[in-house]
Design a protein around this motif. Structure first.
Motif: not given
Length: 311
Positions: A3-10, A12-19, A30-40
């Protein structure tokens, strides 16, 4: 295929490029939503330090940077193409300009006070300041456009894109290519994430028509997935065998050395590991993590620095 698992958040411009590229190729992911800022912590269990968004996971292989992710998607499913044979060179050069110069002007325009206020209006108190401080740290030492210069540059770039979109359905012809997705994502942020700033498109209706064509290229085939499950996938998988591409030594650093790889501008946190490959186009590190196990982390050569790790 794993499976392709994309780690992104809604937002995120560069995530939209890949979406958008995933939708165009009609690839399930598969969509894993990551935090926008640290900690990660879940991000860094997989990447070892890299914290920019997005990154793509295939089993125990982690692909950093949207430019490399597009290469991987083209390999996974060659049709429809992101790199038409007669446009391979110009599409890559244009995409590099869009991901850097266009993106920088667009975001400096988007996040001036009026846009930032709209973006953070419905988020918890203090989020705007935390985000600003996080991005200030990630961009330390980088030149910044002031809003007046960013606005002027963005208007000029939109006119140039309009000239291209007026000639064809897509930027370089009747079919989309990498250049379209790279130019689309910072404009998408203006239109979708900070619509209060979208009046800048008034003079270039052809740009909006082109954006609508990009957005209509395909439906997302996305399934929600948790970060913990993604880490478990990595821990249970073996990294893919490396190809037989020739080692290209530009640094005098032998394969098997302990090295650090970091972005050369924005988000320069390094990833450390054993250098497994340094090909014409990418680096590959092997690293161990208590949660993710043995993972291979891949970076493009362009935009990244390779250094011997400190003893």
């Amino acid at each position: 295929m794993t499976a392709l698992i994309l780690h992104h958040y809604p937002a995120s411009p560069f995530s939209e490029k890949i979406r958008r590229a995933l939708a165009y190729k009609q690839l399930p992911w598969k969509s894993v939503v990551v935090p926008t800022i640290l900690p990660k912590p879940d991000v860094q269990a997989l990447t070892g330090g890299y914290r920019k968004t997005p990154f793509l996971q295939i089993g125990a292989d982690i692909y950093c940077d949207s430019a490399l992710i597009c290469d991987v998607l083209e390999h996974v499913q060659p049709e429809p193409v992101l790199y038409p044979p007669h446009l391979k060179g110009v599409a890559r050069v244009f995409a590099q300009w869009a991901d850097s110069t266009l993106f920088g002007a667009a975001m400096a325009y988007n996040l001036q006070p009026r846009g930032a206020a709209a973006l953070f209006a419905n988020l918890p108190e203090g989020m705007a300041q935390a985000f600003s401080e996080d991005r200030r740290e990630m961009s330390a030492g980088m030149p910044r456009l002031r809003p007046p210069e960013a606005t002027a540059a963005y208007r000029s770039y939109l006119r140039r894109i309009a000239h291209m979109a007026e000639e064809h359905d897509f930027l370089f012809g009747a079919e989309p290519c990498l250049a379209d997705f790279a130019a689309y994502h910072p404009l998408w942020f203006t239109r979708t994430c900070v619509p209060v700033m979208a009046d800048i498109f008034a003079a270039t209706p052809a740009v909006l028509e082109w954006m609508d064509r990009i957005a209509a290229l395909g439906l997302q085939r996305m399934e929600k997935f948790s970060a913990e499950d993604a880490i478990t996938v990595a821990a249970r998988a073996e990294p893919l065998p490396l190809g037989d591409e020739v080692f290209q030594d530009e640094h005098g650093i032998a394969l098997g050395s302990s090295v650090q790889i970091a972005a050369d501008s924005f988000g320069t946190e390094p990833t450390q590991g054993e250098l497994l490959a340094a090909t014409r186009t990418r680096y590959t590190l092997c690293r161990q993590d208590p949660r993710a196990g043995t993972v291979h982390v891949h970076f493009p050569r362009i935009g990244y620095t390779l250094r011997q790790a400190q003893a």
